[in-house]
Design a protein around this motif. Structure first.
Motif, PDB file in Angstrom:
ATOM      1  N   ASP A  60       0.889  -1.067  -0.145  1.00  0.00           N
ATOM      2  CA  ASP A  60       0.063   0.000  -0.187  1.00  0.00           C
ATOM      3  C   ASP A  60       0.797   1.320   0.040  1.00  0.00           C
ATOM      4  O   ASP A  60       2.030   1.273   0.273  1.00  0.00           O
ATOM      5  CB  ASP A  60      -0.876   0.002   1.227  1.00  0.00           C
ATOM      6  CG  ASP A  60      -0.245   0.152   2.571  1.00  0.00           C
ATOM      7  OD1 ASP A  60       0.697  -0.346   2.614  1.00  0.00           O
ATOM      8  OD2 ASP A  60      -0.924   0.837   3.532  1.00  0.00           O
ATOM      9  N   PHE A  61       0.175   2.196  -0.271  1.00  0.00           N
ATOM     10  CA  PHE A  61       1.017   3.617  -0.424  1.00  0.00           C
ATOM     11  C   PHE A  61       1.867   4.096   0.668  1.00  0.00           C
ATOM     12  O   PHE A  61       2.926   4.408   0.605  1.00  0.00           O
ATOM     13  CB  PHE A  61      -0.154   4.719  -0.682  1.00  0.00           C
ATOM     14  CG  PHE A  61       0.465   6.011  -1.028  1.00  0.00           C
ATOM     15  CD1 PHE A  61       1.282   6.385  -2.142  1.00  0.00           C
ATOM     16  CD2 PHE A  61       0.096   6.963   0.158  1.00  0.00           C
ATOM     17  CE1 PHE A  61       1.744   7.798  -2.067  1.00  0.00           C
ATOM     18  CE2 PHE A  61       0.831   8.291   0.085  1.00  0.00           C
ATOM     19  CZ  PHE A  61       1.338   8.491  -1.094  1.00  0.00           C
ATOM     20  N   LEU A  62       1.036   3.972   1.850  1.00  0.00           N
ATOM     21  CA  LEU A  62       1.788   4.143   3.349  1.00  0.00           C
ATOM     22  C   LEU A  62       3.082   3.522   3.334  1.00  0.00           C
ATOM     23  O   LEU A  62       4.065   4.178   3.757  1.00  0.00           O
ATOM     24  CB  LEU A  62       0.916   4.403   4.361  1.00  0.00           C
ATOM     25  CG  LEU A  62      -0.287   5.366   4.419  1.00  0.00           C
ATOM     26  CD1 LEU A  62      -1.154   5.090   5.731  1.00  0.00           C
ATOM     27  CD2 LEU A  62       0.250   6.742   4.482  1.00  0.00           C
ATOM     28  N   PHE A  63       3.053   2.059   3.275  1.00  0.00           N
ATOM     29  CA  PHE A  63       4.315   1.569   3.307  1.00  0.00           C
ATOM     30  C   PHE A  63       5.259   1.821   2.423  1.00  0.00           C
ATOM     31  O   PHE A  63       6.376   1.804   2.751  1.00  0.00           O
ATOM     32  CB  PHE A  63       3.826   0.043   3.141  1.00  0.00           C
ATOM     33  CG  PHE A  63       5.112  -0.678   3.584  1.00  0.00           C
ATOM     34  CD1 PHE A  63       5.735  -1.136   4.793  1.00  0.00           C
ATOM     35  CD2 PHE A  63       5.601  -1.709   2.521  1.00  0.00           C
ATOM     36  CE1 PHE A  63       6.600  -1.960   4.994  1.00  0.00           C
ATOM     37  CE2 PHE A  63       6.683  -2.465   2.776  1.00  0.00           C
ATOM     38  CZ  PHE A  63       7.243  -2.842   4.077  1.00  0.00           C
ATOM     39  N   GLN A  64       5.087   2.064   1.190  1.00  0.00           N
ATOM     40  CA  GLN A  64       6.024   2.624   0.195  1.00  0.00           C
ATOM     41  C   GLN A  64       6.587   3.742   0.647  1.00  0.00           C
ATOM     42  O   GLN A  64       7.884   4.004   0.530  1.00  0.00           O
ATOM     43  CB  GLN A  64       5.173   2.752  -1.174  1.00  0.00           C
ATOM     44  CG  GLN A  64       4.949   1.335  -1.747  1.00  0.00           C
ATOM     45  CD  GLN A  64       4.137   1.341  -3.032  1.00  0.00           C
ATOM     46  OE1 GLN A  64       3.852   2.576  -3.422  1.00  0.00           O
ATOM     47  NE2 GLN A  64       3.900   0.341  -3.818  1.00  0.00           N
ATOM     48  N   PHE A  65       5.761   4.581   0.913  1.00  0.00           N
ATOM     49  CA  PHE A  65       6.213   6.088   1.339  1.00  0.00           C
ATOM     50  C   PHE A  65       7.324   5.747   2.736  1.00  0.00           C
ATOM     51  O   PHE A  65       8.178   6.594   2.709  1.00  0.00           O
ATOM     52  CB  PHE A  65       5.120   7.162   1.686  1.00  0.00           C
ATOM     53  CG  PHE A  65       5.596   8.208   2.084  1.00  0.00           C
ATOM     54  CD1 PHE A  65       6.260   9.311   1.494  1.00  0.00           C
ATOM     55  CD2 PHE A  65       5.640   8.618   3.821  1.00  0.00           C
ATOM     56  CE1 PHE A  65       6.742  10.263   1.965  1.00  0.00           C
ATOM     57  CE2 PHE A  65       6.039   9.871   4.110  1.00  0.00           C
ATOM     58  CZ  PHE A  65       6.580  10.668   3.291  1.00  0.00           C
ATOM     59  N   PHE A  66       6.898   4.883   3.563  1.00  0.00           N
ATOM     60  CA  PHE A  66       7.904   4.767   4.660  1.00  0.00           C
ATOM     61  C   PHE A  66       9.240   4.186   4.342  1.00  0.00           C
ATOM     62  O   PHE A  66      10.178   4.609   4.561  1.00  0.00           O
ATOM     63  CB  PHE A  66       7.091   3.672   5.892  1.00  0.00           C
ATOM     64  CG  PHE A  66       8.020   3.356   6.875  1.00  0.00           C
ATOM     65  CD1 PHE A  66       8.087   4.404   8.044  1.00  0.00           C
ATOM     66  CD2 PHE A  66       8.480   2.226   7.290  1.00  0.00           C
ATOM     67  CE1 PHE A  66       8.766   3.947   9.041  1.00  0.00           C
ATOM     68  CE2 PHE A  66       9.266   1.820   8.158  1.00  0.00           C
ATOM     69  CZ  PHE A  66       9.469   2.517   9.261  1.00  0.00           C
TER      70      PHE A  66
ATOM     71  N   THR B   2      10.529   4.345   1.132  1.00  0.00           N
ATOM     72  CA  THR B   2      11.227   5.344   0.639  1.00  0.00           C
ATOM     73  C   THR B   2      11.904   6.519   1.421  1.00  0.00           C
ATOM     74  O   THR B   2      12.993   6.805   1.400  1.00  0.00           O
ATOM     75  CB  THR B   2      10.322   6.014  -0.292  1.00  0.00           C
ATOM     76  OG1 THR B   2       9.699   5.109  -1.162  1.00  0.00           O
ATOM     77  CG2 THR B   2      11.199   7.112  -1.216  1.00  0.00           C
ATOM     78  N   SER B   3      11.028   6.752   2.730  1.00  0.00           N
ATOM     79  CA  SER B   3      11.731   7.724   3.588  1.00  0.00           C
ATOM     80  C   SER B   3      12.858   7.185   4.237  1.00  0.00           C
ATOM     81  O   SER B   3      13.659   7.941   4.326  1.00  0.00           O
ATOM     82  CB  SER B   3      10.587   8.106   4.563  1.00  0.00           C
ATOM     83  OG  SER B   3       9.658   8.687   4.047  1.00  0.00           O
ATOM     84  N   LEU B   4      12.957   5.879   4.611  1.00  0.00           N
ATOM     85  CA  LEU B   4      13.775   5.343   5.249  1.00  0.00           C
ATOM     86  C   LEU B   4      15.011   5.329   4.463  1.00  0.00           C
ATOM     87  O   LEU B   4      16.407   5.591   4.791  1.00  0.00           O
ATOM     88  CB  LEU B   4      13.503   3.973   5.759  1.00  0.00           C
ATOM     89  CG  LEU B   4      12.620   3.672   7.004  1.00  0.00           C
ATOM     90  CD1 LEU B   4      12.544   2.296   7.114  1.00  0.00           C
ATOM     91  CD2 LEU B   4      13.273   4.447   8.240  1.00  0.00           C
ATOM     92  N   ILE B   5      14.898   4.797   3.184  1.00  0.00           N
ATOM     93  CA  ILE B   5      16.166   4.643   2.237  1.00  0.00           C
ATOM     94  C   ILE B   5      16.620   6.201   1.968  1.00  0.00           C
ATOM     95  O   ILE B   5      17.928   6.367   2.159  1.00  0.00           O
ATOM     96  CB  ILE B   5      15.719   4.262   0.959  1.00  0.00           C
ATOM     97  CG1 ILE B   5      15.399   2.791   1.218  1.00  0.00           C
ATOM     98  CG2 ILE B   5      16.843   4.453  -0.129  1.00  0.00           C
ATOM     99  CD1 ILE B   5      14.522   1.972  -0.178  1.00  0.00           C
ATOM    100  N   CYS B   6      16.041   7.432   1.793  1.00  0.00           N
ATOM    101  CA  CYS B   6      16.432   8.599   1.557  1.00  0.00           C
ATOM    102  C   CYS B   6      17.144   8.948   2.894  1.00  0.00           C
ATOM    103  O   CYS B   6      18.290   9.672   2.793  1.00  0.00           O
ATOM    104  CB  CYS B   6      15.516   9.508   1.180  1.00  0.00           C
ATOM    105  SG  CYS B   6      14.608   9.311  -0.380  1.00  0.00           S
TER     106      CYS B   6
END
Length: 131
Positions: free
Chosen positions: A2-8, A10-14
């Motif tokens: 889902d969208f929130l997990f993908q955002f999470f 991506t934020s961790l990687i960045c």
């Protein structure tokens, strides 16, 4: 996913990449600190005279340093109270947006754009204000 997990993720990687890049830069610019220096003395870039002594006439006196430390403590307390109050109202913002009929994904997008606008405008306005 889902969208929130993908955002999470991506934020961790960045965040990890940013931490790695800045930690490499900090290791290249290591500075040594004398035991006699206080934190207020560091970074003044005072050049020693011919005898190897540094002119400390523009350094803070003990009384001024004590007053500055008191100011720092008052500022930190006020800042932490403001951050805590902002943190405490966070869960109620979700309820407020839900009462207006927004879905969880729409609320997440609102928060993302809020943080992104803060990032963009903070980077643009900060240097202007500092001048």
């Amino acid at each position: 996913m889902d969208f929130l997990f993908q955002f999470f993720i991506t934020s961790l990687i960045c965040g990890g990449l940013q931490f790695y890049i800045y930690s490499k830069k900090d290791n290249k610019n290591e500075t040594t600190i004398n035991k006699n220096e206080t934190l207020l003395d560091i970074g003044r870039n005072e050049e020693p005279n011919k005898k190897g002594e540094i002119d400390k006439s523009n350094f803070l006196t003990e009384n001024q340093e004590k007053q500055f430390k008191q100011f720092q403590n008052k500022y930190l307390l006020t800042y932490l109270l403001a951050m805590a109050s902002d943190w405490l109202q966070g869960p109620y913002v979700y309820v407020l947006y839900e009462s207006y009929g927004f879905t969880k994904q729409e609320i997440a997008i609102l928060f993302i754009f809020g943080f992104l606008s803060s990032l963009v405008f903070g980077m643009a306005v900060g240097p202007i204000i500092d001048k």
